[in-house]
Design a protein around this motif. Structure first.
Motif, PDB file in Angstrom:
ATOM      1  N   LEU A  50       0.829  -1.208   0.000  1.00 64.44           N
ATOM      2  CA  LEU A  50       0.000   0.000   0.000  1.00 64.44           C
ATOM      3  C   LEU A  50       0.864   1.258   0.000  1.00 64.44           C
ATOM      4  O   LEU A  50       0.589   2.216  -0.732  1.00 64.44           O
ATOM      5  N   TRP A  51       1.904   1.244   0.817  1.00 66.71           N
ATOM      6  CA  TRP A  51       2.816   2.401   0.865  1.00 66.71           C
ATOM      7  C   TRP A  51       3.486   2.614  -0.492  1.00 66.71           C
ATOM      8  O   TRP A  51       3.597   3.746  -0.971  1.00 66.71           O
ATOM      9  N   ASN A  54      -3.830   4.256  -8.082  1.00 66.49           N
ATOM     10  CA  ASN A  54      -4.906   4.474  -7.116  1.00 66.49           C
ATOM     11  C   ASN A  54      -5.849   3.276  -7.074  1.00 66.49           C
ATOM     12  O   ASN A  54      -6.310   2.884  -5.991  1.00 66.49           O
ATOM     13  N   ALA A  55      -6.129   2.691  -8.228  1.00 66.38           N
ATOM     14  CA  ALA A  55      -6.973   1.498  -8.271  1.00 66.38           C
ATOM     15  C   ALA A  55      -6.297   0.335  -7.548  1.00 66.38           C
ATOM     16  O   ALA A  55      -6.953  -0.415  -6.813  1.00 66.38           O
ATOM     17  N   ALA A  56      -4.984   0.181  -7.737  1.00 65.59           N
ATOM     18  CA  ALA A  56      -4.247  -0.884  -7.046  1.00 65.59           C
ATOM     19  C   ALA A  56      -4.257  -0.667  -5.538  1.00 65.59           C
ATOM     20  O   ALA A  56      -4.436  -1.617  -4.760  1.00 65.59           O
ATOM     21  N   THR A  57      -4.074   0.579  -5.113  1.00 64.27           N
ATOM     22  CA  THR A  57      -4.126   0.899  -3.685  1.00 64.27           C
ATOM     23  C   THR A  57      -5.494   0.554  -3.111  1.00 64.27           C
ATOM     24  O   THR A  57      -5.602  -0.054  -2.030  1.00 64.27           O
ATOM     25  N   ALA A 103      -2.940  10.123  -1.121  1.00 65.79           N
ATOM     26  CA  ALA A 103      -1.672   9.390  -1.188  1.00 65.79           C
ATOM     27  C   ALA A 103      -0.624  10.022  -0.275  1.00 65.79           C
ATOM     28  O   ALA A 103       0.101   9.322   0.439  1.00 65.79           O
ATOM     29  N   VAL A 104      -0.541  11.347  -0.286  1.00 64.71           N
ATOM     30  CA  VAL A 104       0.411  12.051   0.580  1.00 64.71           C
ATOM     31  C   VAL A 104       0.071  11.812   2.043  1.00 64.71           C
ATOM     32  O   VAL A 104       0.951  11.512   2.873  1.00 64.71           O
ATOM     33  N   LEU A 105      -1.211  11.915   2.377  1.00 64.43           N
ATOM     34  CA  LEU A 105      -1.643  11.796   3.767  1.00 64.43           C
ATOM     35  C   LEU A 105      -1.363  10.402   4.321  1.00 64.43           C
ATOM     36  O   LEU A 105      -0.807  10.249   5.418  1.00 64.43           O
ATOM     37  N   HIS A 106      -1.717   9.360   3.562  1.00 61.69           N
ATOM     38  CA  HIS A 106      -1.580   7.997   4.071  1.00 61.69           C
ATOM     39  C   HIS A 106      -0.143   7.468   3.969  1.00 61.69           C
ATOM     40  O   HIS A 106       0.287   6.704   4.834  1.00 61.69           O
ATOM     41  N   GLU A 146     -17.221   1.370   2.147  1.00 62.32           N
ATOM     42  CA  GLU A 146     -15.769   1.444   2.295  1.00 62.32           C
ATOM     43  C   GLU A 146     -15.192   2.528   1.382  1.00 62.32           C
ATOM     44  O   GLU A 146     -15.507   2.582   0.190  1.00 62.32           O
ATOM     45  N   ASP A 147     -14.345   3.365   1.937  1.00 60.91           N
ATOM     46  CA  ASP A 147     -13.703   4.414   1.145  1.00 60.91           C
ATOM     47  C   ASP A 147     -12.889   3.839  -0.009  1.00 60.91           C
ATOM     48  O   ASP A 147     -12.806   4.433  -1.085  1.00 60.91           O
ATOM     49  N   SER A 148     -12.277   2.678   0.212  1.00 56.88           N
ATOM     50  CA  SER A 148     -11.461   2.055  -0.839  1.00 56.88           C
ATOM     51  C   SER A 148     -12.307   1.653  -2.039  1.00 56.88           C
ATOM     52  O   SER A 148     -11.871   1.780  -3.183  1.00 56.88           O
ATOM     53  N   CYS A 149     -13.530   1.199  -1.769  1.00 60.46           N
ATOM     54  CA  CYS A 149     -14.438   0.861  -2.862  1.00 60.46           C
ATOM     55  C   CYS A 149     -14.812   2.110  -3.642  1.00 60.46           C
ATOM     56  O   CYS A 149     -14.878   2.093  -4.878  1.00 60.46           O
ATOM     57  N   HIS A 150     -15.024   3.211  -2.934  1.00 64.83           N
ATOM     58  CA  HIS A 150     -15.383   4.471  -3.592  1.00 64.83           C
ATOM     59  C   HIS A 150     -14.281   4.904  -4.560  1.00 64.83           C
ATOM     60  O   HIS A 150     -14.561   5.283  -5.707  1.00 64.83           O
TER      61      HIS A 150
END
Length: 254
Positions: A37-38, A70-73, A127-130, A98-102
């Motif tokens: 993920l990182w 982003n889709a892979a994340t 991406a920057v935040l996480h 789920e935010d990831s689904c969105h």
């Protein structure tokens, strides 16, 4: 007594795990999904920079690579949150909040639309935040005093996390009228605003990130106060009322 102190010191060195590259390597082996993920988030940042500042390669290729990263994340995060796929109403209910689904849905929407910088804004901010928070974990594996400059930047990002989330919500809201402009410019299909409308409705149902919902509430209250002013023309008042009712409907229906 000296021998006892020496043995105690020796015992301490055997129980304390040494920091360094070996520790980082073991952490990567033990946390493959988190490190994955990182990595996808870091690639998202790099490809976004490559799109904005096209020093190397084709910027259009970089744009679509951002969406694919982003889709892979999002897919990895969904696998982490919902590892067992089930064909049931309960699983679907959990999936759509789920935010990831969105944001997996978000990438699919704009993967078939001409490049637009505003589309990458919320992806980059997330991406920057996480990635910043997990970068600190990786730096701790190397030692508490390593890479102090990177630690300072991470601290700044974490300090501004609330403002970054609000900025993401603003970008999400602005993209709905922006998709209509993309149609007028021939850069998007007729269904793009309708599909994005559904995405925005899903964002309003998010359990983890209420920023979009809070933004819509603030906008609704501000617009309602504006429409109640006596100097507002009737046609403008009706338009504002319609917009407020639309936002309230989107907030109620996921």
């Amino acid at each position: 007594m000296a021998d006892t102190a020496t043995n105690r010191a020796a015992g301490d060195t055997t129980t304390v795990r040494p920091k360094g590259w070996e520790t980082l390597k073991q952490h990567v082996i033990d946390n493959k999904i988190l490190v994955g993920l990182w990595a996808t988030r870091v690639l998202t940042i790099l490809f976004t920079v490559g799109y904005v500042i096209p020093l190397f390669g084709n910027p259009y290729n970089a744009y679509y690579k951002v969406l694919m990263c982003n889709a892979a994340t999002s897919a990895l995060r969904l696998h982490q949150r919902l590892p067992r796929v089930q064909f049931s109403r309960e699983f679907w209910t959990l999936l759509i909040v789920e935010d990831s689904c969105h944001y997996l849905f978000y990438s699919l929407i704009f993967l078939y639309v001409a490049p637009a910088s505003l589309v990458l804004a919320p992806i980059l901010l997330f991406a920057v935040l996480h990635s910043a928070s997990y970068s600190l974990t990786l730096l701790d594996c190397l030692g508490q005093n390593s890479w102090w400059g990177a630690r300072l930047l991470i601290s700044l990002v974490e300090f501004q996390s609330r403002n970054l989330l609000r900025l993401c919500a603003i970008c999400e809201a602005m993209l709905l009228p922006y998709t209509i402009l993309l149609i007028l410019n021939g850069r998007a299909g007729l269904l793009t605003p309708l599909i994005y409308y559904k995405f925005l409705a899903l964002r309003l149902s998010s359990r983890r990130n209420p920023s979009t919902r809070n933004l819509f509430t603030e906008l609704s209250n501000s617009l309602s106060a504006l429409s109640n002013k006596p100097g507002i023309p009737a046609i403008l008042r009706r338009a504002i009322t319609f917009l407020v009712e639309l936002m309230q409907y989107m907030s109620r229906v996921p």
